[in-house]
Design an enzyme around this catalytic site. Structure first.
Site, mmCIF file in Angstrom:
data_model
loop_
_atom_site.group_PDB
_atom_site.id
_atom_site.type_symbol
_atom_site.label_atom_id
_atom_site.label_comp_id
_atom_site.label_asym_id
_atom_site.label_seq_id
_atom_site.Cartn_x
_atom_site.Cartn_y
_atom_site.Cartn_z
ATOM 1 C CD GLU A 220 17.390 28.935 -70.155
ATOM 2 O OE1 GLU A 220 17.474 30.142 -69.898
ATOM 3 O OE2 GLU A 220 17.522 28.033 -69.315
ATOM 4 C CB THR B 8 17.561 29.675 -81.770
ATOM 5 O OG1 THR B 8 16.775 30.807 -82.202
ATOM 6 C CG2 THR B 8 16.664 28.442 -81.691
ATOM 7 C CB ILE C 77 9.544 20.338 -69.708
ATOM 8 C CG1 ILE C 77 8.371 20.909 -70.552
ATOM 9 C CG2 ILE C 77 9.680 21.068 -68.370
ATOM 10 C CD1 ILE C 77 8.576 22.331 -71.074
ATOM 11 C CB THR C 78 15.351 21.286 -68.849
ATOM 12 O OG1 THR C 78 15.691 21.502 -70.209
ATOM 13 C CG2 THR C 78 16.595 20.865 -68.077
ATOM 14 C CD GLN D 190 39.854 19.480 -87.419
ATOM 15 O OE1 GLN D 190 38.711 19.175 -87.098
ATOM 16 N NE2 GLN D 190 40.422 19.068 -88.535
ATOM 17 N N GLY E 87 42.170 14.979 -83.308
ATOM 18 C CA GLY E 87 42.080 14.105 -84.472
ATOM 19 C C GLY E 87 41.107 12.972 -84.199
ATOM 20 C CD GLU F 215 1.591 25.361 -75.104
ATOM 21 O OE1 GLU F 215 0.866 25.375 -76.134
ATOM 22 O OE2 GLU F 215 1.208 25.777 -73.995
ATOM 23 N N PRO F 216 4.264 22.026 -78.404
ATOM 24 C CG PRO F 216 3.096 19.998 -78.510
ATOM 25 C CD PRO F 216 3.290 21.218 -77.651
HETATM 26 N N1 CAA Z 1 11.331 41.151 -69.884
HETATM 27 C C1 CAA Z 1 10.084 41.630 -69.575
HETATM 28 N N2 CAA Z 1 9.155 41.933 -70.519
HETATM 29 C C2 CAA Z 1 9.495 41.743 -71.802
HETATM 30 C C3 CAA Z 1 10.752 41.242 -72.192
HETATM 31 C C4 CAA Z 1 11.694 40.949 -71.179
HETATM 32 N N3 CAA Z 1 12.907 40.487 -71.466
HETATM 33 N N4 CAA Z 1 10.800 41.175 -73.537
HETATM 34 C C5 CAA Z 1 9.616 41.599 -73.984
HETATM 35 N N5 CAA Z 1 8.832 41.955 -72.932
HETATM 36 C C6 CAA Z 1 7.455 42.462 -72.972
HETATM 37 C C7 CAA Z 1 7.275 43.464 -74.096
HETATM 38 O O1 CAA Z 1 7.596 44.775 -73.700
HETATM 39 C C8 CAA Z 1 5.797 43.302 -74.417
HETATM 40 O O2 CAA Z 1 5.064 44.045 -73.467
HETATM 41 P P1 CAA Z 1 3.786 44.965 -73.938
HETATM 42 O O3 CAA Z 1 2.792 43.958 -74.452
HETATM 43 O O4 CAA Z 1 3.342 45.648 -72.699
HETATM 44 O O5 CAA Z 1 4.284 45.870 -74.996
HETATM 45 C C9 CAA Z 1 5.541 41.821 -74.150
HETATM 46 O O6 CAA Z 1 6.587 41.383 -73.277
HETATM 47 C C10 CAA Z 1 5.579 40.963 -75.407
HETATM 48 O O7 CAA Z 1 6.796 41.222 -76.053
HETATM 49 P P2 CAA Z 1 6.989 41.039 -77.601
HETATM 50 O O8 CAA Z 1 5.779 41.549 -78.325
HETATM 51 O O9 CAA Z 1 8.332 41.579 -77.964
HETATM 52 O O10 CAA Z 1 6.999 39.448 -77.729
HETATM 53 P P3 CAA Z 1 7.170 38.526 -78.996
HETATM 54 O O11 CAA Z 1 5.989 37.647 -79.131
HETATM 55 O O12 CAA Z 1 7.588 39.317 -80.189
HETATM 56 O O13 CAA Z 1 8.357 37.528 -78.532
HETATM 57 C C11 CAA Z 1 10.583 36.819 -78.279
HETATM 58 C C12 CAA Z 1 9.588 37.954 -78.157
HETATM 59 C C13 CAA Z 1 11.902 37.466 -77.861
HETATM 60 C C14 CAA Z 1 10.714 36.258 -79.678
HETATM 61 C C15 CAA Z 1 10.194 35.675 -77.281
HETATM 62 O O14 CAA Z 1 9.062 34.984 -77.729
HETATM 63 C C16 CAA Z 1 11.319 34.694 -77.041
HETATM 64 O O15 CAA Z 1 12.219 34.956 -76.248
HETATM 65 N N6 CAA Z 1 11.271 33.522 -77.730
HETATM 66 C C17 CAA Z 1 12.197 32.441 -77.407
HETATM 67 C C18 CAA Z 1 11.580 31.537 -76.396
HETATM 68 C C19 CAA Z 1 12.576 30.829 -75.580
HETATM 69 O O16 CAA Z 1 13.666 31.327 -75.280
HETATM 70 N N7 CAA Z 1 12.213 29.647 -75.126
HETATM 71 C C20 CAA Z 1 13.042 28.925 -74.227
HETATM 72 C C21 CAA Z 1 12.268 27.826 -73.610
HETATM 73 S S1 CAA Z 1 12.834 27.425 -71.988
HETATM 74 C C22 CAA Z 1 14.206 26.499 -72.164
HETATM 75 O O17 CAA Z 1 14.742 26.361 -73.216
HETATM 76 C C23 CAA Z 1 14.716 25.959 -70.882
HETATM 77 C C24 CAA Z 1 15.607 24.804 -71.000
HETATM 78 O O18 CAA Z 1 15.294 23.810 -71.604
HETATM 79 C C25 CAA Z 1 16.893 24.842 -70.326
#
Ligand code: CAA
Length: 386
Positions: free
Chosen positions: A369, A371, A163-164, A342, A345, A133-134
């Site tokens: 997905e 950074t 959104i892809t 590179q 060239g 989201e934004p």
């Molecule tokens: N699988 C299942 N559960 C998971 C998990 C996983 N891989 N990772 C964490 N969890 C669970 C945790 O255990 C936790 O559970 P409990 O509440 O029961 O303890 C819950 O999920 C929340 O986890 P965190 O508290 O660790 O979450 P967080 O807020 O700290 O965030 C993060 C973790 C890794 C930073 C995550 O927010 C993240 O991956 N951010 C990046 C987002 C992203 O990749 N976006 C991509 C958008 S889609 C895209 O890009 C598609 C495209 O265009 C091609």
């Protein structure tokens, strides 16, 4: 090495056959048109339809739901082949497979699987994954879109960004707050058809690379979603989103491998023919070392990606392996694209050279997905778990 373990990298004859078929398809159907279509930003509808006919739009979904029932290694091999020909097409494919078909198969009930998977497999429907989201990108759990239950339906309100497949998709897996007071523990996943009232497409992004993949804003204004379209358990949506991304990251690693392999092939061919100082570029050590570094880097990332795919195939946890593969492969693809240019060239900087598009397309792989910084965070958290 024990046979069948994640570290056993021998390809089965079936995997070899899939690689050959997809390579031939890429040679005949994709390579001749990719550069031109990408330059014009044309979405490759007819090629996506052909990918579906080849069984690549729901590659690892079982045949009873219209999929091809491929193993995960075959899927990443096929995806790498597609990406080496045209990265725009490969992201359309990986989003449909890993971010849409997979969660519907893993978390969907019988009716949802039957209703949506065959159509996603045949190309009748294209899917997208609506999390960002934004104001919530890396901090995905801070999303603001709400879903309020009214009788037999939910009303969704909010905006999704970047959104892809967003504009072309007929179906979106949308993450929204059903219990806002619980924060990320109050997120649910919904299967939302484009025809549902209140679903609108917003602005389309004008991007540096992946010019033929569409990237759109989605707007939900009292969007009516039937209650039976909740995917999985209510308020468990954030876990669905994150575990879906584990699989998606293996897909992006494969895409990065394809881009890097194309860079290496282009640079190698050019170095063997281009002459300077009365010798081919390939006779200069400076160029040889660049090619050697590219090859080592590519192979290391490929092994790590295949290892992650094998673990996923066996149902083992892949959060760590997927993040490592995605981080290494995407950074490797950027290093490789830099070196390929590179070698070329000045020619490499022109639209006539394939490396120009590869260089731009590589850039996104360290961004979407998650950074590289988010991958490092995930890796460190997994390492430090008690
Ligand atoms: N699988 C299942 N559960 C998971 C998990 C996983 N891989 N990772 C964490 N969890 C669970 C945790 O255990 C936790 O559970 P409990 O509440 O029961 O303890 C819950 O999920 C929340 O986890 P965190 O508290 O660790 O979450 P967080 O807020 O700290 O965030 C993060 C973790 C890794 C930073 C995550 O927010 C993240 O991956 N951010 C990046 C987002 C992203 O990749 N976006 C991509 C958008 S889609 C895209 O890009 C598609 C495209 O265009 C091609």
């Amino acid at each position: 090495m024990k046979e069948g373990t994640p570290m056993d990298f021998r390809q089965t004859s079936e995997q070899q056959m899939i690689a050959d078929t997809v390579r031939q398809f890429a040679k005949n159907e994709i390579r001749p048109v990719a550069s031109q279509m990408d330059r014009e930003g044309e979405f490759p509808r007819s090629i996506v339809k052909k990918l579906a006919e080849l069984g690549l739009m729901a590659a690892f979904i079982p045949p009873e739901y219209g999929g091809s029932g491929m193993d995960m290694v075959s899927y990443v091999i096929a995806l790498e082949e597609i990406a080496s020909a045209w990265a725009s097409l490969s992201v359309i494919m990986t989003v449909n497979n890993s971010l849409v078909c997979e969660p519907i198969y893993r978390f969907g009930n019988g009716a949802q699987r039957k209703s949506y998977l065959p159509r996603l497999a045949s190309g009748e429907l294209l899917g997208c994954y609506a999390l960002t989201e934004p104001e919530s990108g890396s901090d995905a759990g801070a999303l603001k879109t709400t879903a309020v239950k009214k009788g037999d339906r939910y009303l969704l309100n909010g905006t999704k960004l970047f959104i892809t497949n967003g504009n072309e998709a007929g179906l979106a897996v949308v993450y929204a707050l059903t219990a806002p007071e619980k924060g990320k523990k109050g997120i649910s996943a919904f299967i939302v058809e484009k025809t549902f009232p209140g679903f609108f497409i917003g602005k389309l992004e004008d991007k540096l690379g992946l010019r033929s993949s569409d990237t759109a804003e989605l707007l939900f204004q009292d969007c009516e979603v039937p209650a039976e379209n909740v995917l999985g358990t209510e308020n468990e949506g954030f876990k669905i989103a994150l575990s879906t991304l584990d699989g998606g990251r293996i897909g992006i690693a494969s895409q990065a491998l394809g881009i890097a392999r194309a860079c290496l092939e282009e640079a190698r061919a050019y170095a063997r023919t281009r002459k300077q100082f009365n010798q081919t570029l390939s006779s200069f050590e400076a160029i040889q070392w660049m090619l050697a570094d590219m090859k080592v880097d590519y192979d290391a990332a490929r092994w790590m990606t295949l290892k992650a795919a094998r673990k996923k195939e066996k149902g083992l946890p892949v959060t760590l392996d997927a993040a490592m593969a995605k981080m290494l492969a995407s950074e490797m693809a950027n290093r490789t694209a830099y070196k390929a240019m590179q070698v070329f060239g000045g020619y490499g900087y022109t639209k006539e050279a394939a490396v120009e598009r590869l260089y731009r397309d590589a850039r996104i792989t360290t961004l979407y997905e998650g950074t590289s910084e988010i991958q490092r965070l995930v890796i460190a958290r997994e390492l430090l778990k008690s």
